[in-house]
Scaffold this motif. Structure first.
Motif, PDB file in Angstrom:
ATOM      1  N   PHE A 176       0.989  -6.912  -4.903  1.00 35.94           N
ATOM      2  CA  PHE A 176       2.213  -7.575  -4.447  1.00 35.94           C
ATOM      3  C   PHE A 176       2.770  -6.891  -3.203  1.00 35.94           C
ATOM      4  CE2 PHE A 176       6.891  -8.099  -4.648  1.00 35.94           C
ATOM      5  CZ  PHE A 176       6.936  -9.475  -4.463  1.00 35.94           C
ATOM      6  N   VAL A 177       2.690  -5.565  -3.180  1.00 38.84           N
ATOM      7  CA  VAL A 177       3.205  -4.781  -2.061  1.00 38.84           C
ATOM      8  C   VAL A 177       2.086  -3.892  -1.533  1.00 38.84           C
ATOM      9  CG1 VAL A 177       4.912  -3.085  -1.303  1.00 38.84           C
ATOM     10  CG2 VAL A 177       5.529  -4.777  -3.040  1.00 38.84           C
ATOM     11  N   THR A 178       1.955  -3.818  -0.218  1.00 34.27           N
ATOM     12  CA  THR A 178       0.938  -2.976   0.422  1.00 34.27           C
ATOM     13  C   THR A 178       1.618  -1.980   1.351  1.00 34.27           C
ATOM     14  OG1 THR A 178       0.658  -4.614   2.185  1.00 34.27           O
ATOM     15  CG2 THR A 178      -0.836  -4.760   0.297  1.00 34.27           C
ATOM     16  N   PRO A 179       0.961  -0.849   1.658  1.00 34.43           N
ATOM     17  CA  PRO A 179       1.599   0.184   2.484  1.00 34.43           C
ATOM     18  C   PRO A 179       1.903  -0.266   3.901  1.00 34.43           C
ATOM     19  CG  PRO A 179      -0.700   0.726   2.048  1.00 34.43           C
ATOM     20  CD  PRO A 179      -0.353  -0.410   1.165  1.00 34.43           C
ATOM     21  N   PHE A 180       1.120  -1.183   4.441  1.00 37.32           N
ATOM     22  CA  PHE A 180       1.429  -1.843   5.708  1.00 37.32           C
ATOM     23  C   PHE A 180       0.829  -3.234   5.683  1.00 37.32           C
ATOM     24  CE2 PHE A 180      -2.705  -0.153   6.730  1.00 37.32           C
ATOM     25  CZ  PHE A 180      -2.649   1.202   6.461  1.00 37.32           C
ATOM     26  N   ASP A 181       0.988  -3.983   6.747  1.00 41.65           N
ATOM     27  CA  ASP A 181       0.651  -5.406   6.734  1.00 41.65           C
ATOM     28  C   ASP A 181      -0.763  -5.657   6.220  1.00 41.65           C
ATOM     29  OD1 ASP A 181       3.119  -5.952   7.737  1.00 41.65           O
ATOM     30  OD2 ASP A 181       2.450  -6.343   9.793  1.00 41.65           O
ATOM     31  N   ARG A 182      -0.888  -6.685   5.405  1.00 46.83           N
ATOM     32  CA  ARG A 182      -2.165  -7.018   4.795  1.00 46.83           C
ATOM     33  C   ARG A 182      -3.256  -7.253   5.843  1.00 46.83           C
ATOM     34  NH1 ARG A 182      -1.668  -8.638  -0.606  1.00 46.83           N
ATOM     35  NH2 ARG A 182       0.511  -8.566  -1.287  1.00 46.83           N
ATOM     36  N   GLU A 183      -2.885  -7.972   6.909  1.00 45.72           N
ATOM     37  CA  GLU A 183      -3.895  -8.280   7.920  1.00 45.72           C
ATOM     38  C   GLU A 183      -4.400  -7.023   8.612  1.00 45.72           C
ATOM     39  OE1 GLU A 183       0.134  -9.362   9.899  1.00 45.72           O
ATOM     40  OE2 GLU A 183      -0.788  -9.467   7.910  1.00 45.72           O
ATOM     41  N   ASP A 184      -3.560  -5.988   8.682  1.00 44.76           N
ATOM     42  CA  ASP A 184      -3.995  -4.741   9.302  1.00 44.76           C
ATOM     43  C   ASP A 184      -4.933  -3.961   8.385  1.00 44.76           C
ATOM     44  OD1 ASP A 184      -2.558  -5.169  11.655  1.00 44.76           O
ATOM     45  OD2 ASP A 184      -0.738  -4.314  10.821  1.00 44.76           O
ATOM     46  N   ILE A 185      -4.658  -3.972   7.099  1.00 48.06           N
ATOM     47  CA  ILE A 185      -5.573  -3.345   6.140  1.00 48.06           C
ATOM     48  C   ILE A 185      -6.915  -4.067   6.170  1.00 48.06           C
ATOM     49  CG2 ILE A 185      -6.007  -2.866   3.703  1.00 48.06           C
ATOM     50  CD1 ILE A 185      -2.983  -2.589   3.339  1.00 48.06           C
ATOM     51  N   GLN A 186      -6.852  -5.387   6.177  1.00 49.45           N
ATOM     52  CA  GLN A 186      -8.080  -6.184   6.242  1.00 49.45           C
ATOM     53  C   GLN A 186      -8.853  -5.903   7.524  1.00 49.45           C
ATOM     54  OE1 GLN A 186      -7.374 -10.381   5.854  1.00 49.45           O
ATOM     55  NE2 GLN A 186      -9.542 -10.923   5.898  1.00 49.45           N
ATOM     56  N   ALA A 187      -8.133  -5.797   8.644  1.00 47.51           N
ATOM     57  CA  ALA A 187      -8.780  -5.530   9.922  1.00 47.51           C
ATOM     58  C   ALA A 187      -9.431  -4.148   9.937  1.00 47.51           C
ATOM     59  CB  ALA A 187      -7.774  -5.644  11.060  1.00 47.51           C
ATOM     60  N   LEU A 188      -8.763  -3.152   9.384  1.00 53.96           N
ATOM     61  CA  LEU A 188      -9.341  -1.804   9.335  1.00 53.96           C
ATOM     62  C   LEU A 188     -10.642  -1.801   8.539  1.00 53.96           C
ATOM     63  CD1 LEU A 188      -6.572   0.921   8.755  1.00 53.96           C
ATOM     64  CD2 LEU A 188      -8.214   0.754  10.630  1.00 53.96           C
ATOM     65  N   ALA A 189     -10.601  -2.416   7.370  1.00 58.54           N
ATOM     66  CA  ALA A 189     -11.804  -2.479   6.542  1.00 58.54           C
ATOM     67  C   ALA A 189     -12.927  -3.212   7.264  1.00 58.54           C
ATOM     68  CB  ALA A 189     -11.483  -3.165   5.215  1.00 58.54           C
ATOM     69  N   ALA A 190     -12.578  -4.303   7.943  1.00 56.81           N
ATOM     70  CA  ALA A 190     -13.581  -5.093   8.654  1.00 56.81           C
ATOM     71  C   ALA A 190     -14.190  -4.314   9.813  1.00 56.81           C
ATOM     72  CB  ALA A 190     -12.958  -6.393   9.162  1.00 56.81           C
ATOM     73  N   LYS A 191     -13.373  -3.554  10.544  1.00 59.14           N
ATOM     74  CA  LYS A 191     -13.892  -2.793  11.686  1.00 59.14           C
ATOM     75  C   LYS A 191     -14.807  -1.658  11.226  1.00 59.14           C
ATOM     76  CE  LYS A 191     -11.754  -5.415  14.518  1.00 59.14           C
ATOM     77  NZ  LYS A 191     -12.523  -6.513  15.148  1.00 59.14           N
ATOM     78  N   ILE A 192     -14.444  -1.012  10.121  1.00 57.10           N
ATOM     79  CA  ILE A 192     -15.339   0.013   9.573  1.00 57.10           C
ATOM     80  C   ILE A 192     -16.677  -0.624   9.196  1.00 57.10           C
ATOM     81  CG2 ILE A 192     -15.712   1.581   7.618  1.00 57.10           C
ATOM     82  CD1 ILE A 192     -12.678   2.122   7.640  1.00 57.10           C
ATOM     83  N   ASP A 193     -16.596  -1.797   8.580  1.00 54.09           N
ATOM     84  CA  ASP A 193     -17.808  -2.522   8.194  1.00 54.09           C
ATOM     85  C   ASP A 193     -18.626  -2.913   9.421  1.00 54.09           C
ATOM     86  OD1 ASP A 193     -19.306  -3.791   5.945  1.00 54.09           O
ATOM     87  OD2 ASP A 193     -18.876  -5.609   7.072  1.00 54.09           O
ATOM     88  N   ASP A 194     -17.958  -3.292  10.502  1.00 58.66           N
ATOM     89  CA  ASP A 194     -18.664  -3.656  11.740  1.00 58.66           C
ATOM     90  C   ASP A 194     -19.501  -2.491  12.267  1.00 58.66           C
ATOM     91  OD1 ASP A 194     -17.636  -6.212  11.730  1.00 58.66           O
ATOM     92  OD2 ASP A 194     -16.090  -5.808  13.237  1.00 58.66           O
TER      93      ASP A 194
END
Length: 204
Positions: free
Chosen positions: A68-86
């Motif tokens: 329900f609550v994340t430490p910062f914006d969801r899209e930024d967490i998603q982007a970080l995970a995606a960039k590491i994966d890239d």
């Protein structure tokens, strides 16, 4: 007033994902230094690391969908995970193509390019635990940007060497495609650092 959860689940998962980058760059360094006949098991191990990264990325996405609550914006967490994966994807592709194309001796400068990737991985792995105080990570994205610039310079020198007159055209093209994945991995590190900087701006 921002409500920040006390749990460290996302920070821990991102830190674990970043640790995979260190393992992957070490394997890529070993692959470049190995004789062509010895590269396949190294590439296989790197592919396993990339698969572990995929699993971590999936776990992060599941956590995002159930939190329900994340430490910062969801899209930024998603982007970080995606960039590491890239980054992992590009390194995995480089290793796979090196084996499939039966690349012989890598061109001069590839060791420098690999060192840049190793340093970027170490920086990323050491910085991810600091996301809880993301404003302190400015030295991280500054150095990553400098490393990406160095990778660009090295990549251009490698291309210049590859396209010197007299080389076998097919071998040149195959080697170029492999080396390009190294350069794309360096770019992906910079994109990752850009996301961290974006988070810092939002949190300031």
């Amino acid at each position: 007033m921002r409500f920040t959860p006390r749990g460290t689940r996302f920070f821990d998962l991102l830190a674990d994902a970043a640790k995979n980058l260190v393992v992957a760059t070490t394997l890529l360094r070993d692959l470049v230094a190995a004789d062509p006949a010895e590269r396949e098991p190294i590439a296989k191990r790197l592919h396993e690391v990339e698969h572990q990264g995929d699993e971590l990325t999936h776990t992060i996405m599941v956590e995002l969908n159930s939190s329900f609550v994340t430490p910062f914006d969801r899209e930024d967490i998603q982007a970080l995970a995606a960039k590491i994966d890239d980054v992992l994807d590009f390194m995995d592709t480089a290793a796979d193509l090196a084996v499939l194309y039966r690349v012989g001796t890598f061109p001069p400068g590839i060791d420098v390019l690999v060192r840049v990737l190793c340093r970027a991985a170490e920086l990323t792995a050491s910085s991810m635990p600091g996301l809880a105080k993301v404003g302190d990570l400015e030295p991280f994205w500054i150095e990553i940007n400098e490393l990406e610039n160095e990778a660009d310079r090295v990549y251009r020198r490698i291309l210049a060497h590859l396209f010197e007159p007299g080389g076998d055209a097919l071998e040149v093209l195959k080697t170029k495609e492999v080396v390009e994945q190294f350069e794309l991995a360096a770019d992906a590190f910079e994109h990752l650092a850009d996301v961290v900087q974006t988070i810092a701006v939002k949190e300031s």
